[in-house]
Design a protein around this motif. Structure first.
Motif, PDB file in Angstrom:
ATOM      1  N   SER A 720      63.584  42.024  25.875  1.00  0.00           N
ATOM      2  CA  SER A 720      64.578  41.346  25.040  1.00  0.00           C
ATOM      3  C   SER A 720      65.965  41.951  25.246  1.00  0.00           C
ATOM      4  N   THR A 721      66.029  43.270  25.463  1.00  0.00           N
ATOM      5  CA  THR A 721      67.326  43.883  25.767  1.00  0.00           C
ATOM      6  C   THR A 721      67.787  43.459  27.157  1.00  0.00           C
ATOM      7  N   GLY A 722      66.833  43.275  28.080  1.00  0.00           N
ATOM      8  CA  GLY A 722      67.168  42.726  29.391  1.00  0.00           C
ATOM      9  C   GLY A 722      67.743  41.331  29.293  1.00  0.00           C
ATOM     10  N   LYS A 723      67.205  40.530  28.378  1.00  0.00           N
ATOM     11  CA  LYS A 723      67.756  39.193  28.139  1.00  0.00           C
ATOM     12  C   LYS A 723      69.207  39.307  27.672  1.00  0.00           C
ATOM     13  N   ALA A 724      69.460  40.246  26.767  1.00  0.00           N
ATOM     14  CA  ALA A 724      70.833  40.454  26.293  1.00  0.00           C
ATOM     15  C   ALA A 724      71.751  40.845  27.447  1.00  0.00           C
ATOM     16  N   ALA A 725      71.256  41.719  28.347  1.00  0.00           N
ATOM     17  CA  ALA A 725      72.057  42.113  29.517  1.00  0.00           C
ATOM     18  C   ALA A 725      72.375  40.912  30.396  1.00  0.00           C
ATOM     19  N   ALA A 726      71.378  40.050  30.610  1.00  0.00           N
ATOM     20  CA  ALA A 726      71.592  38.873  31.448  1.00  0.00           C
ATOM     21  C   ALA A 726      72.600  37.922  30.819  1.00  0.00           C
ATOM     22  N   LEU A 727      72.519  37.731  29.496  1.00  0.00           N
ATOM     23  CA  LEU A 727      73.484  36.863  28.813  1.00  0.00           C
ATOM     24  C   LEU A 727      74.896  37.425  28.946  1.00  0.00           C
ATOM     25  N   CYS A 728      75.043  38.727  28.744  1.00  0.00           N
ATOM     26  CA  CYS A 728      76.355  39.374  28.922  1.00  0.00           C
ATOM     27  C   CYS A 728      76.838  39.214  30.357  1.00  0.00           C
ATOM     28  N   GLY A 729      75.926  39.477  31.301  1.00  0.00           N
ATOM     29  CA  GLY A 729      76.296  39.421  32.710  1.00  0.00           C
ATOM     30  C   GLY A 729      76.763  38.044  33.135  1.00  0.00           C
ATOM     31  N   LYS A 730      76.065  37.027  32.668  1.00  0.00           N
ATOM     32  CA  LYS A 730      76.470  35.658  33.026  1.00  0.00           C
ATOM     33  C   LYS A 730      77.815  35.299  32.405  1.00  0.00           C
ATOM     34  N   PHE A 731      77.993  35.672  31.141  1.00  0.00           N
ATOM     35  CA  PHE A 731      79.252  35.327  30.479  1.00  0.00           C
ATOM     36  C   PHE A 731      80.429  36.080  31.096  1.00  0.00           C
ATOM     37  N   LEU A 732      80.248  37.361  31.366  1.00  0.00           N
ATOM     38  CA  LEU A 732      81.333  38.190  31.899  1.00  0.00           C
ATOM     39  C   LEU A 732      81.430  38.127  33.422  1.00  0.00           C
TER      40      LEU A 732
END
Length: 822
Positions: A720-732
């Motif tokens: 789930s923290t990996g999901k958060a990283a991916a969401l951040c990565g895509k947005f940024l």
């Protein structure tokens, strides 16, 4: 003749659709053929145990062996509970006959459970024990045995092996004095089995036992079960597996056994004693058996030790390869753009096999129709959705989480793999029906039950259960509203269902808001439900996310206003000022504005909701005056995640995060997170936190969570923290953050110290898991790797029991929701 030609052409086309984007690595298992033969996963995929941990273990050279018991000497064994034991001459593998253990499958009595959770009950047990009088087994590292189950009509068969040593001072290299190991068996044949003993203290072994809990009868189950047990022996085997620590086992290569994505960072970790001074490695093309890449073995010093690592990131030719160092080789793995699609099919298979209220071929018949919830005098069957884990428990919100993940998978794949996407959608609709059928239309829903038994499916008989929990929780309804809104935007083949979903999404959001206005945060009643640990900052982020989902669906500006209003609390809980360490750590979230406790998880995790809420705000309201503040929050959190990675390097598992030394002083939060804590929980907390890395006078970095009770395991947490990283990565548009997300996938399928895949049937070296209800299943995933005692190091023994090795649909949902980002 024409019909046959058409069928042949259809089969060829179907094979092409399924196989597109996949690579076949196993010569003995044709996944495409298996998928077709399931009717496209309407029956379970056949097991592929050829690449399992157990299959690999049976190939090890036995250096020494000693018989534990002469099966003829039955007087040495004691029986307790239902049934009896006897000696029989057949069947046998030793030639000396076998021990026959038999018991009835029904007792005629109601199942009995503890007063705190009476539905979590069994009908009793049957157990045979061998007293060993303090025998010393230290020269051996394995116990082996053979079992022949003869259980009439039983589709799922298993037995527990228990080990008990005398308590005493802990010996170096051992972790426990006793334990229970669930053994998955195949009915009506000899099963040749073993349990590695390295984790056990075994200087004064008191007894071993085989036992089973009586859990009722499935549709086809007969009246009795018989187990023939033979050839119990101690073994000393070469090359034993590690059970704890960061270094791979001797002569092992830890790598992603599924493979690596093209253009991605590609690394592995080695511990090869026989080639200590060998400083080169190769990639071997499986098709040509030729070396296609040659690299240097590097030595790295990190915060967890000194490691020898391999890096072949510059090699990006799609294909199937193996790593070779000297004469040590890995199994084959892929390099490609779509390496995760095989895992989708397998994990989907596991979720399907967990269906409740549905006849799963080879697993169970239609089940739990006489398991009911009652609200305002109205009784409803709670059958449906998916059994939550290895037992038969149910949680409606867990089904909601998995349904959302399946819909994400559908939206991701519908253009590139329409057959897989369609099957993901179908399974999502099964989960969605359960969410909707349990709505009472007044804010209340049937929410959960703890369950261990099969029922007879007949109303008004002795095994009926009418006490499924029913509640009206704001947090749950906010999540349901968000899931329903997302489903309404995703399911385009049923206009009436879409219309209904839009209506109930708005209704459920209103029910949630009304309840929130009445009681606010904190109304979590049942600690057995996995929303119990929800922090106030996560709660407010959930309100914002659900409101944004409804705004995206309806375009009603009131939802946009609410989304921006409620995220303010969450943003106020984010640490924006740097800690006193060299890296100036910040960006994490506190549980509430008091900032006494930082957000952590020990089991279930919805860490991703913070970034889901804030990135969705940015997507739906880019002109809002607070947009730049939202972007800064994402950037801060992304930097926090980047800072976590060095603490587990050269592996890629995300650390649990920052802990404050005095969090137990926030007793409400502390006991919401830590269920069934020991009396000295606060002292244990301090000890575990101080085993992490000190950042400043008050803060420590922990690689694994602080945990005390049975509820522990890391899969849902780091995914789930990996999901958060991916969401951040895509947005940024930040590749480093996207890489962090991918590393969580790699860790799960083998790039961990144990070199084991945590998805049964995916990659290589996947172990048996704890699933007494549905048995060994392709795609099953466990709660996950835990830490050892109060240390901050990984622990993953062969011993197969709850909770860390218990299968869990939550882990499956977390896998899908992260994999869809790539």
């Amino acid at each position: 003749m024409t019909t046959r030609i058409h069928l042949f052409i259809f089969s060829l086309c179907l094979c092409k659709v399924i196989a597109f984007g996949q690579s076949q690595l196993s010569q003995s298992y044709d996944l495409t053929k298996a998928i077709i033969e399931t009717g496209i996963i309407h029956s379970p995929l056949p097991l592929d145990d050829s690449r399992s941990f157990e299959a690999n273990g049976l190939k090890k050279r036995i250096i020494n062996r000693e018989s534990v018991s002469d099966m003829k000497t039955i007087d040495h064994w004691k029986h307790s509970g239902y049934g009896k034991i006897s000696h029989t001459t057949t069947p046998t593998v030793s030639g000396n006959g076998s021990l026959k253990m038999e018991y009835p499958t029904a007792t005629g009595k109601r199942a009995q459970g503890p007063p705190s959770d009476p539905d979590y009950a069994t009908y009793g047990n049957s157990r045979i024990s061998l007293d060993l009088n303090g025998a010393n087994w230290e020269k051996y590292n394995r116990i082996a045995f053979s079992i022949y189950p003869d259980c009439e009509g039983a589709r799922i068969v298993n037995l527990n092996l228990s080990f008990e040593n005398e308590n005493g001072p802990k010996k170096p290299g051992t972790n426990r004095t006793s334990g229970s190991h669930l053994i998955n068996l195949v009915n009506n044949q000899w099963n040749h089995l073993f349990l590695d003993l390295d984790e056990y203290q075994r200087d004064k072994v008191k007894q071993i036992s085989f036992g089973v809990s009586l859990k009722g009868k499935d549709r086809t189950t007969g009246d009795s079960c018989i187990y023939y047990i033979d050839k119990i022996e101690l073994q000393q085997v070469e090359d034993p597996e590690i059970v704890s620590g960061w270094q791979p086992g001797t002569n092992r290569i830890s790598y992603s056994t599924t493979g690596y994505m093209t253009g991605d960072k590609k690394t592995a970790i080695i511990n090869i004693e026989k080639h200590k001074h060998h400083n080169r490695f190769e990639l071997i093309d499986i098709q040509t058996n030729r070396s296609v890449f040659n690299g240097t073995v590097k030595q790295e010093q990190t915060t967890i030790g000194t490691f020898r690592t391999l890096d072949f990131s510059t090699f990006n030719q799609p294909g199937n390869y193996k790593i070779k160092v000297g004469d040590i080789e890995t199994e084959a793995f892929q390099i490609g753009d779509r390496i995760w699609e095989n895992s989708y099919w397998k994990v989907l298979n596991f979720i399907f096999c967990q269906r409740c209220g549905y006849p799963v071929p080879g697993k169970h018949g239609t089940c739990h129709t006489d398991l009911c919830a009652v609200h305002n005098g109205e009784k409803r069957s709670y059958a449906g959705g998916w059994h939550d884990a290895g037992d038969l428990s149910q949680q409606t919100l867990q089904t909601g989480d998995v349904t959302y993940a399946l819909l994400e998978g559908y939206n991701k794949l519908k253009a590139t793999n329409p057959l897989l996407a369609a099957r993901l959608l179908e399974e999502a609709e099964w989960g969605l029906e359960f969410i909707l059928k349990n709505r009472y239309g007044d804010g209340y829903r049937a929410s959960s039950v703890g369950l261990l038994i099969w029922q007879d499916g007949v109303f008004d008989t002795f095994d009926d259960i009418n006490t499924v929990r029913v509640q009206n929780l704001a947090f749950n309804n906010f999540l349901y509203a968000g899931y329903e809104a997302y489903a309404a935007m995703s399911i385009d083949r049923d206009p009436m269902l879409q219309e209904y979903l839009q209506r109930v999404a708005k209704e459920d959001f209103n029910f949630a808001m009304k309840r929130h206005e009445e009681v606010g945060y904190g109304e979590f009643i049942h600690f057995y439900e996995h929303g119990y640990n929800t922090s106030e900052s996560q709660y407010m982020a959930t309100i914002s996310w659900a409101a944004s989902m409804l705004y995206k669906l309806t375009k009603d500006p009131e939802y946009a206003r609410l989304a921006t209003e409620y995220i303010q609390f969450t943003l106020d809980c984010q640490r924006t000022e740097a800690l006193g360490n060299k890296d100036k750590t910040c960006g994490f979230f506190y549980r509430d504005k008091s900032r006494q406790s930082i957000v952590h998880y020990i089991h279930q995790s919805r860490e991703q909701v913070y970034m889901q809420a804030i990135t969705l705000l940015c997507e739906t309201q880019p002109q809002h005056p607070d947009y730049n503040r939202w972007v800064e929050s994402i950037r801060l959190y992304g930097n926090y995640l980047k800072g976590l990675m060095k603490y587990t390097a050269p592996y890629g598992m995300l650390s649990s995060g920052v802990y404050h030394i005095d969090e137990p002083k926030d007793s409400v939060s502390f006991y919401r997170l830590h269920l069934f804590p020991p009396q000295n929980a606060k002292e244990l907390y301090t000890e575990q936190v101080q085993k992490g890395v000190q950042l400043d006078k008050e803060h420590y970095m922990k690689r694994f969570p602080v945990w005390f009770s049975i509820f522990n395991g890391n899969t849902a947490i780091h995914l789930s923290t990996g999901k958060a990283a991916a969401l951040c990565g895509k947005f940024l548009k930040d590749e480093e953050l996207l890489q962090i997300g991918r590393e969580q996938l790699y860790w799960t399928v083998g790039k961990n110290p144990f070199g084991q895949s945590l998805i049964y049937g995916e990659g290589h070296n996947y172990p048996q898991l704890d699933n007494f209800s549905s048995g060994e299943t392709m795609g099953a995933m466990p709660v996950g790797i835990r830490s050892l005692d109060n240390e901050d190091i990984p622990y993953w023994p062969q011993t197969n029991n709850a909770c860390y090795k218990e299968v869990w649909v939550t882990s499956a949902g977390k896998w899908i929701t992260l994999a869809v980002e790539y």
